[in-house]
Design a protein around this motif. Structure first.
Motif, mmCIF file in Angstrom:
data_model
loop_
_atom_site.group_PDB
_atom_site.id
_atom_site.type_symbol
_atom_site.label_atom_id
_atom_site.label_comp_id
_atom_site.label_asym_id
_atom_site.label_seq_id
_atom_site.Cartn_x
_atom_site.Cartn_y
_atom_site.Cartn_z
ATOM 1 N N PRO A 11 0.594 -1.272 0.259
ATOM 2 C CA PRO A 11 -0.350 -0.046 0.011
ATOM 3 C C PRO A 11 1.402 1.134 -0.287
ATOM 4 O O PRO A 11 2.123 1.489 0.276
ATOM 5 C CB PRO A 11 -0.926 -0.745 1.465
ATOM 6 N N PRO A 12 0.075 2.335 -0.505
ATOM 7 C CA PRO A 12 1.094 3.502 -0.290
ATOM 8 C C PRO A 12 1.577 3.687 1.355
ATOM 9 O O PRO A 12 1.083 2.872 1.953
ATOM 10 C CB PRO A 12 0.139 4.477 -0.396
ATOM 11 N N GLY A 13 2.928 4.479 1.345
ATOM 12 C CA GLY A 13 3.274 4.235 2.896
ATOM 13 C C GLY A 13 4.385 3.104 2.984
ATOM 14 O O GLY A 13 5.551 3.289 3.775
ATOM 15 N N LEU A 14 3.633 2.107 2.666
ATOM 16 C CA LEU A 14 5.168 0.848 3.175
ATOM 17 C C LEU A 14 6.414 0.795 1.257
ATOM 18 O O LEU A 14 7.147 -0.203 1.635
ATOM 19 C CB LEU A 14 4.965 -0.086 2.999
ATOM 20 N N VAL A 15 5.740 1.472 0.337
ATOM 21 C CA VAL A 15 6.484 0.564 -0.541
ATOM 22 C C VAL A 15 8.389 1.010 0.042
ATOM 23 O O VAL A 15 9.161 0.827 -0.637
ATOM 24 C CB VAL A 15 5.836 1.668 -1.790
ATOM 25 N N THR A 16 8.197 2.444 0.963
ATOM 26 C CA THR A 16 9.877 3.185 0.475
ATOM 27 C C THR A 16 10.389 2.344 2.455
ATOM 28 O O THR A 16 11.055 2.965 2.626
ATOM 29 C CB THR A 16 9.778 4.924 0.792
ATOM 30 N N ARG A 28 13.079 -14.068 9.825
ATOM 31 C CA ARG A 28 14.175 -15.213 9.275
ATOM 32 C C ARG A 28 13.326 -16.074 8.369
ATOM 33 O O ARG A 28 13.149 -17.755 8.393
ATOM 34 C CB ARG A 28 14.501 -16.504 10.932
ATOM 35 N N VAL A 29 12.598 -15.317 7.950
ATOM 36 C CA VAL A 29 12.223 -15.835 6.248
ATOM 37 C C VAL A 29 12.523 -14.680 5.311
ATOM 38 O O VAL A 29 12.890 -13.772 4.872
ATOM 39 C CB VAL A 29 9.948 -15.090 6.286
ATOM 40 N N MET A 30 13.550 -15.541 3.721
ATOM 41 C CA MET A 30 14.362 -15.501 3.158
ATOM 42 C C MET A 30 13.723 -15.465 1.919
ATOM 43 O O MET A 30 12.546 -15.719 1.808
ATOM 44 C CB MET A 30 15.791 -16.103 2.793
ATOM 45 N N ALA A 31 13.174 -13.980 1.116
ATOM 46 C CA ALA A 31 12.566 -13.611 -0.047
ATOM 47 C C ALA A 31 13.770 -14.073 -1.813
ATOM 48 O O ALA A 31 14.664 -12.898 -1.362
ATOM 49 C CB ALA A 31 11.989 -12.244 -0.383
ATOM 50 N N ASP A 32 12.856 -14.434 -2.088
ATOM 51 C CA ASP A 32 14.136 -14.743 -3.354
ATOM 52 C C ASP A 32 12.581 -14.217 -4.818
ATOM 53 O O ASP A 32 11.601 -14.438 -4.368
ATOM 54 C CB ASP A 32 13.908 -15.810 -3.498
ATOM 55 N N ILE A 33 12.941 -12.612 -5.095
ATOM 56 C CA ILE A 33 12.197 -12.168 -5.773
ATOM 57 C C ILE A 33 11.967 -12.543 -7.098
ATOM 58 O O ILE A 33 13.062 -12.671 -7.626
ATOM 59 C CB ILE A 33 12.711 -9.992 -5.885
ATOM 60 N N ARG A 34 11.062 -12.555 -7.296
ATOM 61 C CA ARG A 34 11.101 -13.385 -9.206
ATOM 62 C C ARG A 34 10.379 -11.910 -10.250
ATOM 63 O O ARG A 34 10.957 -12.193 -10.938
ATOM 64 C CB ARG A 34 10.142 -14.628 -9.065
ATOM 65 N N ARG A 35 9.797 -11.088 -9.391
ATOM 66 C CA ARG A 35 9.578 -10.249 -10.614
ATOM 67 C C ARG A 35 8.900 -9.025 -9.629
ATOM 68 O O ARG A 35 8.242 -9.427 -8.303
ATOM 69 C CB ARG A 35 8.101 -10.980 -10.798
ATOM 70 N N ALA A 36 9.077 -8.322 -10.119
ATOM 71 C CA ALA A 36 8.155 -6.717 -9.442
ATOM 72 C C ALA A 36 7.851 -5.961 -9.963
ATOM 73 O O ALA A 36 8.523 -6.179 -10.933
ATOM 74 C CB ALA A 36 9.211 -6.549 -8.064
ATOM 75 N N ASN A 37 6.720 -4.766 -9.561
ATOM 76 C CA ASN A 37 6.748 -3.731 -10.460
ATOM 77 C C ASN A 37 6.762 -2.402 -8.921
ATOM 78 O O ASN A 37 5.920 -2.209 -8.418
ATOM 79 C CB ASN A 37 5.314 -3.796 -11.386
ATOM 80 N N VAL A 38 7.418 -1.043 -9.332
ATOM 81 C CA VAL A 38 7.373 -0.298 -7.944
ATOM 82 C C VAL A 38 7.294 1.019 -8.692
ATOM 83 O O VAL A 38 7.918 1.393 -10.246
ATOM 84 C CB VAL A 38 7.994 -0.379 -6.922
ATOM 85 N N ASP A 40 4.811 5.201 -8.352
ATOM 86 C CA ASP A 40 4.770 6.552 -7.563
ATOM 87 C C ASP A 40 3.372 6.049 -5.995
ATOM 88 O O ASP A 40 2.354 5.578 -6.437
ATOM 89 C CB ASP A 40 4.305 7.389 -8.240
ATOM 90 N N GLY A 41 4.101 5.392 -5.211
ATOM 91 C CA GLY A 41 3.513 5.274 -3.950
ATOM 92 C C GLY A 41 2.747 4.164 -4.417
ATOM 93 O O GLY A 41 1.657 3.529 -3.466
ATOM 94 N N THR A 42 2.741 2.621 -5.464
ATOM 95 C CA THR A 42 2.316 1.424 -4.900
ATOM 96 C C THR A 42 3.644 0.429 -5.337
ATOM 97 O O THR A 42 3.983 1.363 -6.058
ATOM 98 C CB THR A 42 1.154 1.102 -5.044
ATOM 99 N N GLY A 43 3.364 -0.618 -5.263
ATOM 100 C CA GLY A 43 3.986 -1.616 -5.578
ATOM 101 C C GLY A 43 3.792 -3.432 -5.215
ATOM 102 O O GLY A 43 3.127 -3.466 -4.336
ATOM 103 N N TRP A 44 4.085 -4.454 -6.192
ATOM 104 C CA TRP A 44 3.849 -5.114 -6.012
ATOM 105 C C TRP A 44 4.849 -6.304 -6.311
ATOM 106 O O TRP A 44 5.921 -5.950 -6.988
ATOM 107 C CB TRP A 44 2.877 -6.159 -6.141
ATOM 108 N N LEU A 45 5.069 -7.448 -5.942
ATOM 109 C CA LEU A 45 6.453 -8.610 -5.868
ATOM 110 C C LEU A 45 6.118 -9.518 -5.898
ATOM 111 O O LEU A 45 4.977 -9.684 -5.100
ATOM 112 C CB LEU A 45 7.429 -8.183 -4.812
ATOM 113 N N VAL A 68 -0.017 -5.080 4.297
ATOM 114 C CA VAL A 68 0.811 -5.832 3.150
ATOM 115 C C VAL A 68 -0.710 -7.095 2.527
ATOM 116 O O VAL A 68 -0.350 -7.593 3.589
ATOM 117 C CB VAL A 68 2.573 -6.634 2.780
ATOM 118 N N GLU A 69 -0.927 -6.840 1.214
ATOM 119 C CA GLU A 69 -1.620 -7.624 0.906
ATOM 120 C C GLU A 69 -0.733 -8.833 0.731
ATOM 121 O O GLU A 69 -0.227 -8.695 -0.508
ATOM 122 C CB GLU A 69 -2.839 -7.036 -0.328
#
Length: 79
Positions: A11-16, A28-38, A40-45, A68-69
Motif C-alpha cells: 500500500p502507499p506508505g510502505l513502498v519506501t 527469519r524468512v528469506m525472499a527470492d524476488i521473481r518479479r516486481a513493479n514499483v 509512485d506510492g504502490t508496488g508489488w512483488l 501488505v496484501e
C-alpha cells in the motif's frame, strides 16, 4: 524448510520501507524476488519465501498486520 510463492502488494506508505529486510531479520524468512513493479506510492512483488514453517506463518501474518496484501500463488511459469 518450508517454501511458499506469494504476490505481495504494497500500500502507499510502505513502498519506501525495508519490509523484506525486516521479514528476513525479524522473522527469519528469506525472499527470492521473481518479479516486481514499483511505481509512485504502490508496488508489488512476486517472490518465493523460505523459512521454517512456524517462521513463515508468523512472517506472513506480520505482513498482513502491517498492511501488505498477500496472495498465495501456485506454480508460476516464468518467462
Amino acid at each position: 524448510m518450508a517454501h511458499q510463492r506469494v504476490k505481495l502488494i504494497y500500500p502507499p506508505g510502505l513502498v519506501t520501507q525495508p519490509v523484506l529486510a525486516h521479514l528476513a531479520l525479524d522473522h527469519r524468512v528469506m525472499a527470492d524476488i521473481r518479479r516486481a513493479n514499483v511505481e509512485d506510492g504502490t508496488g508489488w512483488l512476486v517472490c518465493e519465501l523460505e523459512g521454517d514453517a512456524i517462521d513463515l506463518t508468523s512472517g506472513l501474518a506480520w505482513l498482513v498486520e502491517i498492511g501488505v496484501e498477500v496472495e498465495s500463488l501456485g506454480d508460476v511459469v516464468e518467462s
